[in-house]
Design an enzyme around this catalytic site. Structure first.
Site, PDB file in Angstrom:
ATOM      1  N   HIS A  72       0.838  -1.139  -0.022  1.00  0.00           N
ATOM      2  CA  HIS A  72       0.006   0.217  -0.124  1.00  0.00           C
ATOM      3  C   HIS A  72       0.649   1.307   0.093  1.00  0.00           C
ATOM      4  O   HIS A  72       1.648   1.213   1.001  1.00  0.00           O
ATOM      5  CB  HIS A  72      -0.925  -0.139   1.441  1.00  0.00           C
ATOM      6  CG  HIS A  72      -2.135  -0.957   1.198  1.00  0.00           C
ATOM      7  ND1 HIS A  72      -3.081  -0.774   1.782  1.00  0.00           N
ATOM      8  CD2 HIS A  72      -2.458  -2.002   0.311  1.00  0.00           C
ATOM      9  CE1 HIS A  72      -4.049  -1.642   1.519  1.00  0.00           C
ATOM     10  NE2 HIS A  72      -3.564  -2.349   0.672  1.00  0.00           N
ATOM     11  N   TYR A 200      -9.687   5.484   6.543  1.00  0.00           N
ATOM     12  CA  TYR A 200     -10.084   5.838   7.953  1.00  0.00           C
ATOM     13  C   TYR A 200     -10.859   7.105   7.995  1.00  0.00           C
ATOM     14  O   TYR A 200     -10.914   8.100   7.035  1.00  0.00           O
ATOM     15  CB  TYR A 200      -8.615   6.591   8.653  1.00  0.00           C
ATOM     16  CG  TYR A 200      -7.654   5.287   8.822  1.00  0.00           C
ATOM     17  CD1 TYR A 200      -7.599   4.540  10.213  1.00  0.00           C
ATOM     18  CD2 TYR A 200      -6.766   4.966   7.834  1.00  0.00           C
ATOM     19  CE1 TYR A 200      -6.677   3.681  10.423  1.00  0.00           C
ATOM     20  CE2 TYR A 200      -5.770   4.062   8.143  1.00  0.00           C
ATOM     21  CZ  TYR A 200      -5.587   3.447   9.366  1.00  0.00           C
ATOM     22  OH  TYR A 200      -4.703   2.624   9.515  1.00  0.00           O
ATOM     23  N   PRO A 292      -5.574   0.403  18.013  1.00  0.00           N
ATOM     24  CA  PRO A 292      -5.054  -0.239  16.848  1.00  0.00           C
ATOM     25  C   PRO A 292      -5.132   0.951  15.694  1.00  0.00           C
ATOM     26  O   PRO A 292      -4.680   0.417  14.565  1.00  0.00           O
ATOM     27  CB  PRO A 292      -6.364  -1.058  16.597  1.00  0.00           C
ATOM     28  CG  PRO A 292      -7.541  -0.682  17.486  1.00  0.00           C
ATOM     29  CD  PRO A 292      -6.757  -0.161  18.863  1.00  0.00           C
ATOM     30  N   LYS A 296      -0.142  -0.298  14.950  1.00  0.00           N
ATOM     31  CA  LYS A 296       1.226  -0.233  15.498  1.00  0.00           C
ATOM     32  C   LYS A 296       1.526  -1.180  16.649  1.00  0.00           C
ATOM     33  O   LYS A 296       2.654  -1.595  16.805  1.00  0.00           O
ATOM     34  CB  LYS A 296       1.536   1.141  16.307  1.00  0.00           C
ATOM     35  CG  LYS A 296       1.750   2.288  15.424  1.00  0.00           C
ATOM     36  CD  LYS A 296       2.745   2.150  14.492  1.00  0.00           C
ATOM     37  CE  LYS A 296       2.791   3.254  13.324  1.00  0.00           C
ATOM     38  NZ  LYS A 296       3.608   2.962  12.135  1.00  0.00           N
ATOM     39  N   TYR A 384       3.578   6.573  10.132  1.00  0.00           N
ATOM     40  CA  TYR A 384       2.779   5.358   9.788  1.00  0.00           C
ATOM     41  C   TYR A 384       3.534   4.215   8.994  1.00  0.00           C
ATOM     42  O   TYR A 384       3.341   3.000   9.198  1.00  0.00           O
ATOM     43  CB  TYR A 384       1.485   6.032   8.588  1.00  0.00           C
ATOM     44  CG  TYR A 384       0.507   5.030   8.415  1.00  0.00           C
ATOM     45  CD1 TYR A 384      -0.735   5.106   9.073  1.00  0.00           C
ATOM     46  CD2 TYR A 384       0.687   3.631   7.758  1.00  0.00           C
ATOM     47  CE1 TYR A 384      -1.919   4.218   8.806  1.00  0.00           C
ATOM     48  CE2 TYR A 384      -0.437   2.749   7.547  1.00  0.00           C
ATOM     49  CZ  TYR A 384      -1.681   3.016   8.336  1.00  0.00           C
ATOM     50  OH  TYR A 384      -2.730   2.308   8.088  1.00  0.00           O
TER      51      TYR A 384
END
Length: 389
Positions: A72, A200, A292, A296, A384
């Site tokens: 991704h 998200y 979550p 991580k 990220y």
């Protein structure tokens, strides 16, 4: 029985540490409370940072992950009907990999079994002895028999509820915790994901996440009360609520179907310090928990494994204890940064019960900043994809 490193916990962090040590000729034995099938049945996040990918390759178990995982290059952030993309590769030169934690664990089990690694399943009453001395040992019960293993070091990879952290005297450790007033209701369904990258979503009704395991297996979440129950949600109710929380043009593309797994995960931030006591070293959830949001959990466990593996190889190959002596300091320096990112992302994306209109406006302003600022996007992307070890 004797070994060099006794590893408590047969999840991915314990297995990865054992396999890495094996590659350097260092013996280990794993003690696992559950059965192999039970461990493989646990559904967990599957977004892997580059550091974990490199560790899997170094352990000789990265082949299937590289073939079947999905790279991704970015992620999507939605609020109301607005949506924008954070491009990881543009800002960092690095993608993440979507590959289920169950598959990571399966690959590691197969590697340990192929190498003849010793994994003791269904152990009970694990007790760590003399960890603050030069000759620690571990005892347990198995099949009605009392057993003991002597070792040089103990690696506690047995999770938040395991024995390892509790084996450190209370006056020798300090714990930091934030419990969030909500959880994530998640379902797994044999349906194609709504998007090839994660979405998200922040909505006035609460957070939602559109995730995936592969091209025909989707993972979706909605924020729910910390006191909610799975049985309160039918599949139809879940799908309806999910669609209310994501932009309309995305909701139109959601393919629904029966859930094959449904659960509620609580959200907690937790860190214990130090992560070492004598010859006992804590790894992963035994030492820290992250929400979550941002995926991580497994990745912070992997960074612990990296620091501990480096320290152990330095000790056995060079007779140098520096890496072990600095393990807790080095691991915690990175852990707190990951905790900060997970806390920030959770604060940004969720609806809080005591949230005022001012608080909501601040969330939207933060979203707009993230949408318009290259610097803000770069900072998020760097965190990220994973900070360096």
């Amino acid at each position: 029985m004797r070994t060099q490193v006794c590893i408590i916990g047969g999840g991915p962090s314990g297995l990865l540490l054992s396999q890495l040590l094996h590659k350097r000729g260092i013996d280990s034995v794993i003690l696992e409370r559950q059965t192999r099938d039970y461990v493989l049945g646990r559904i967990r996040a599957g977004v892997l940072e580059q550091g974990l990918l490199r560790l899997m390759d170094e352990a000789g178990v990265g082949g299937r992950m590289r073939r079947e995982g999905f790279e991704h290059a970015g992620t999507l952030i939605a609020y109301g009907e607005e949506m924008f993309r954070i491009d990881f590769v543009e800002h960092t030169g690095t993608p993440v990999m979507v590959y289920g934690q169950t598959e990571v664990t399966r690959d590691l089990y197969e590697a340990r079994e192929a190498a003849g690694g010793i994994i003791e399943f269904e152990v009970e009453g694990v007790t760590i002895h003399d960890a603050d001395r030069d000759a620690p040992y571990v005892t347990w019960r198995q099949g009605g028999a009392e057993k003991r293993i002597d070792c040089d070091f103990v690696a506690g990879c047995d999770g938040f509820h395991g024995v390892s952290r509790r084996s450190i005297p209370e006056d020798a450790r300090r714990e930091y915790e934030k419990v969030y007033p909500f959880g994530w209701l998640g379902i797994l369904s044999e349906t194609p994901p709504v998007n090839h990258e994660l979405i998200y979503a922040n909505s006035p009704r609460g957070f939602a996440l559109c995730s995936m395991r592969n091209e025909n297996l989707s993972r979706y979440y909605v924020q729910c009360s910390a006191h909610d129950k799975v049985e309160n949600w039918s599949d139809d109710e879940f799908w309806a609520e999910l669609k209310r929380r994501i932009p309309g043009h995305v909701a139109e593309g959601v393919v629904t179907g029966p859930s094959i797994e449904k659960s509620i995960a609580p959200l907690r931030s937790f860190v214990t310090e130090p992560m070492r006591w004598g010859r006992l070293f804590l790894c992963g959830d035994a030492a820290h928990i992250v929400p979550p949001t941002g995926a991580k959990g497994l990745n912070t466990a992997a960074s612990d494994v990296h620091y501990l593996f480096s320290g152990l190889t330095q000790f056995y190959e060079l007779n140098d204890a520096e890496g072990l002596d600095l393990y807790s300091e080095r691991a915690l320096a990175r852990i707190w940064k990951a905790e900060r990112f997970s806390w920030w992302f959770s604060q940004l994306m969720h609806r809080f019960e005591d949230q005022t209109e001012f608080d909501r406006k601040m969330q939207i302003a933060e979203m707009e900043l993230l949408r318009s600022s290259e610097a803000a996007q770069k900072a998020m992307a760097e965190n990220y994809v994973g900070l360096p070890y």
